[in-house]
Design an enzyme around this catalytic site. Structure first.
Site, mmCIF file in Angstrom:
data_model
loop_
_atom_site.group_PDB
_atom_site.id
_atom_site.type_symbol
_atom_site.label_atom_id
_atom_site.label_comp_id
_atom_site.label_asym_id
_atom_site.label_seq_id
_atom_site.Cartn_x
_atom_site.Cartn_y
_atom_site.Cartn_z
ATOM 1 N N ILE A 128 -3.398 -7.072 14.357
ATOM 2 C CA ILE A 128 -2.386 -6.919 15.408
ATOM 3 C C ILE A 128 -2.903 -6.004 16.517
ATOM 4 O O ILE A 128 -2.826 -6.319 17.703
ATOM 5 C CB ILE A 128 -1.079 -6.355 14.804
ATOM 6 C CG1 ILE A 128 -0.632 -7.234 13.633
ATOM 7 C CG2 ILE A 128 0.017 -6.282 15.863
ATOM 8 C CD1 ILE A 128 0.452 -6.626 12.775
ATOM 9 N N ASN B 258 0.851 -1.195 0.000
ATOM 10 C CA ASN B 258 0.000 0.000 0.000
ATOM 11 C C ASN B 258 0.881 1.238 0.000
ATOM 12 O O ASN B 258 2.110 1.142 0.049
ATOM 13 C CB ASN B 258 -0.967 -0.018 1.195
ATOM 14 C CG ASN B 258 -0.227 -0.054 2.511
ATOM 15 O OD1 ASN B 258 0.503 0.867 2.848
ATOM 16 N ND2 ASN B 258 -0.383 -1.136 3.260
ATOM 17 N N ASP C 292 -4.826 -6.024 5.170
ATOM 18 C CA ASP C 292 -5.868 -6.834 5.800
ATOM 19 C C ASP C 292 -5.845 -8.270 5.295
ATOM 20 O O ASP C 292 -6.252 -9.179 5.992
ATOM 21 C CB ASP C 292 -7.252 -6.225 5.505
ATOM 22 C CG ASP C 292 -7.455 -4.928 6.281
ATOM 23 O OD1 ASP C 292 -6.983 -4.860 7.430
ATOM 24 O OD2 ASP C 292 -8.060 -3.992 5.731
ATOM 25 N N PHE D 65 -4.498 3.632 14.678
ATOM 26 C CA PHE D 65 -4.689 4.671 13.675
ATOM 27 C C PHE D 65 -5.817 4.233 12.757
ATOM 28 O O PHE D 65 -6.033 3.036 12.579
ATOM 29 C CB PHE D 65 -3.401 4.878 12.859
ATOM 30 C CG PHE D 65 -2.391 5.746 13.555
ATOM 31 C CD1 PHE D 65 -1.793 5.321 14.739
ATOM 32 C CD2 PHE D 65 -2.040 6.981 13.043
ATOM 33 C CE1 PHE D 65 -0.871 6.110 15.402
ATOM 34 C CE2 PHE D 65 -1.121 7.792 13.686
ATOM 35 C CZ PHE D 65 -0.527 7.352 14.874
ATOM 36 N N LYS E 33 -14.515 2.025 14.889
ATOM 37 C CA LYS E 33 -13.299 1.193 14.852
ATOM 38 C C LYS E 33 -12.684 1.087 16.246
ATOM 39 O O LYS E 33 -12.211 0.029 16.651
ATOM 40 C CB LYS E 33 -12.300 1.816 13.860
ATOM 41 C CG LYS E 33 -11.208 0.883 13.437
ATOM 42 C CD LYS E 33 -10.409 1.441 12.272
ATOM 43 C CE LYS E 33 -11.102 1.239 10.939
ATOM 44 N NZ LYS E 33 -10.336 1.716 9.799
ATOM 45 N N LYS F 75 8.347 -18.207 -9.179
ATOM 46 C CA LYS F 75 7.765 -17.083 -9.908
ATOM 47 C C LYS F 75 6.619 -17.582 -10.803
ATOM 48 O O LYS F 75 6.791 -18.564 -11.539
ATOM 49 C CB LYS F 75 8.860 -16.432 -10.758
ATOM 50 C CG LYS F 75 8.400 -15.174 -11.418
ATOM 51 C CD LYS F 75 9.503 -14.541 -12.238
ATOM 52 C CE LYS F 75 8.906 -13.447 -13.096
ATOM 53 N NZ LYS F 75 9.757 -13.105 -14.211
ATOM 54 N N PRO G 256 -3.782 -11.549 10.582
ATOM 55 C CA PRO G 256 -4.121 -11.294 11.988
ATOM 56 C C PRO G 256 -4.280 -9.793 12.208
ATOM 57 O O PRO G 256 -3.540 -8.999 11.613
ATOM 58 C CB PRO G 256 -2.901 -11.819 12.756
ATOM 59 C CG PRO G 256 -1.790 -11.885 11.748
ATOM 60 C CD PRO G 256 -2.444 -12.112 10.409
HETATM 61 N N1 CTP Z 1 -4.157 -2.958 12.091
HETATM 62 C C1 CTP Z 1 -3.442 -3.993 12.618
HETATM 63 N N2 CTP Z 1 -3.479 -5.211 12.016
HETATM 64 C C2 CTP Z 1 -4.232 -5.414 10.901
HETATM 65 C C3 CTP Z 1 -4.966 -4.343 10.357
HETATM 66 C C4 CTP Z 1 -4.899 -3.114 10.974
HETATM 67 O O1 CTP Z 1 -2.754 -3.804 13.625
HETATM 68 N N3 CTP Z 1 -4.239 -6.611 10.327
HETATM 69 C C5 CTP Z 1 -4.134 -1.655 12.795
HETATM 70 C C6 CTP Z 1 -3.463 -0.534 12.056
HETATM 71 O O2 CTP Z 1 -2.079 -0.447 12.389
HETATM 72 C C7 CTP Z 1 -4.241 0.675 12.567
HETATM 73 C C8 CTP Z 1 -5.610 0.133 12.808
HETATM 74 O O3 CTP Z 1 -5.466 -1.264 12.931
HETATM 75 O O4 CTP Z 1 -3.744 1.113 13.807
HETATM 76 C C9 CTP Z 1 -6.631 0.466 11.801
HETATM 77 O O5 CTP Z 1 -6.365 -0.136 10.601
HETATM 78 P P1 CTP Z 1 -7.447 -0.217 9.435
HETATM 79 O O6 CTP Z 1 -6.845 -0.941 8.308
HETATM 80 O O7 CTP Z 1 -7.997 1.142 9.192
HETATM 81 O O8 CTP Z 1 -8.561 -1.071 10.177
HETATM 82 P P2 CTP Z 1 -9.430 -2.227 9.632
HETATM 83 O O9 CTP Z 1 -9.871 -3.020 10.797
HETATM 84 O O10 CTP Z 1 -8.717 -2.935 8.573
HETATM 85 O O11 CTP Z 1 -10.680 -1.465 9.078
HETATM 86 P P3 CTP Z 1 -11.168 -1.225 7.577
HETATM 87 O O12 CTP Z 1 -12.368 -2.040 7.479
HETATM 88 O O13 CTP Z 1 -11.417 0.253 7.524
HETATM 89 O O14 CTP Z 1 -10.057 -1.673 6.660
#
Ligand code: CTP
Length: 398
Positions: free
Chosen positions: A305, A208, A276, A323, A337, A286, A303
């Protein structure tokens, strides 16, 4: 970070002594002056010549050394430093310290000093786990000694477990934190930052646009306030800060494992843009074009985190900050969230392309906590980091 600081580095006898050579370098890179002391056993692992050549000053080895007695003496030697660091701290040296023995230069310096002491233990796992060692460590902690490590890992003796000496940058981070007089002194904070790379095959990945700028600025601000920072970063565009422990990772699963290994901590700040999803079964070769059509990628969920740490039933950091990068309905989405993840605060921002925030130097955030939403003006990412670090310091002090 350590400009003008004077470190007395006692190198004990262990295979990890070789890492202390690198430690001297790193400390000097930070502006510190290092006076090395080598124990008799330490000199079996690294030579006095290499230690003194790196430190740029003679290495002290003998208790009854007439020249140094005449010039300053061991008492003064131990007190002229800002910090005494023992790396590697062997089971034997720590046992001597715990008992107050003073039968060689290192143990005498450690007994004669009123300067803070930081120990980086290194030994075989059985020695580490032995009740005698654990008793000595409890005593040394009660006496006010600081510790960094040991880490888990495979050892030179072929066994696996706790006992590996902390890495030089971990020790530098602990020293920086110990010598700071900022409000976060003595606090350990885990920060995740940057994007993750989720492999498709050995040469391709899904990523990303996170540059890692906000997480990096935050780690720096926390460090400047005296925290011992473990900075777990995906492949970011901006270089990691100095004076923190840097743990580079690639995928979300690597990041989750690194966070688990870095706990316990007083606070966890999760600024990484974690993917995600990952490709369910990344190919170990490859992928090739084929006339049978386009490849189909199946995804699996990574997962979460932040959620995992926020919902820990024991050993949860006192403050867990997430965040939320949103492109619409920022406050509503981020408020939901915060509840869903179970964290204390969410730092929400609008990353829709028109804002130029993702990858840019500024940020406009809303801090969401139990008390509601507080919007900050659009300011530089360093300034956001400074404000957030001050808030974190206040929360951990309260
Ligand atoms: N985060 C994390 N582990 C993941 C995904 C997200 O620790 N697998 C943490 C990010 O570091 C951030 C927060 O979760 O602090 C929010 O991430 P975001 O991607 O916005 O949350 P999601 O739960 O994935 O929500 P969305 O449905 O908006 O993608």
């Amino acid at each position: 970070m350590l400009a003008g600081k004077h470190i007395l580095l006692i190198i004990g006898g262990g295979i990890a002594a070789y890492k202390s050579l690198e430690l001297i370098r790193r400390l000097q890179d930070q502006g510190a002056r290092v006076t090395p002391v080598l124990t008799k056993a330490g000199a079996e692992f690294v030579t006095p010549l290499s230690v003194s050549a790196l430190a740029g000053t003679p290495v002290h080895q003998e208790l009854f050394d007439l020249t140094s007695e005449a010039e300053m003496g061991h008492i003064q030697l131990s007190r002229s430093a800002d910090l005494l660091v023992v790396a590697p701290a062997t089971a034997d040296l720590m046992a001597k310290m715990a008992q107050g023995l003073a039968n060689d230069l290192a143990s005498t310096l450690l007994l004669a000093t009123d300067t803070p002491v930081l120990l980086a233990p290194a030994m075989n796992v059985r020695m580490w786990e032995h009740p005698a060692t654990q008793r000595n460590i409890a005593q040394l902690k009660a006496d006010g000694a600081g510790f960094v490590g040991p880490n888990d890992g495979s050892m030179a003796c072929g066994e696996f477990g706790p006992g590996r000496m902390a890495e030089p940058d971990e020790i530098v981070a602990a020293i920086t934190a110990k010598l700071s007089d900022g409000p976060l002194r003595g606090k350990r904070i885990v920060v995740t930052s940057g994007p993750t790379h989720e492999p498709i095959d050995p040469v391709r990945y899904i990523a990303n646009r996170s540059s890692g700028a906000q997480g990096t600025a935050l780690a720096r601000a926390l460090r400047d306030r005296g925290a011992e920072v473990v900075f777990i970063t995906g492949p970011a565009e901006v270089p990691p800060p100095e004076g923190v422990q840097v743990v580079p990772v690639q995928s979300a699963r690597d990041m989750a494992a690194a966070v688990e290994a870095a706990l316990p901590a007083d606070a966890g700040v999760f600024a990484a843009a974690v993917a995600d999803w990952r490709v369910a079964s990344a190919s170990d070769r490859k992928l090739k074009k084929s006339k049978d059509g386009l490849p189909v990628l199946e995804f699996a969920e990574n997962p979460d985190i932040l959620k995992g740490v926020a919902q820990m039933t024991s050993g949860r950091p006192a403050l867990v900050v997430g965040f939320a990068a949103e492109t619409n309905d920022v406050v509503d989405n981020a408020t939901a969230k915060r509840k869903r993840k179970g964290c204390d605060w969410i730092v929400a921002n609008d990353v829709s392309p028109a804002t130029g925030i993702m990858g840019g130097s500024e940020n406009a955030v809303t801090l969401i906590s139990e008390d509601g939403a507080e919007s900050w003006p659009r300011i530089g990412k360093d300034e956001v980091a400074a404000r957030l670090a001050d808030r974190i310091a206040a929360a951990l002090a309260g």
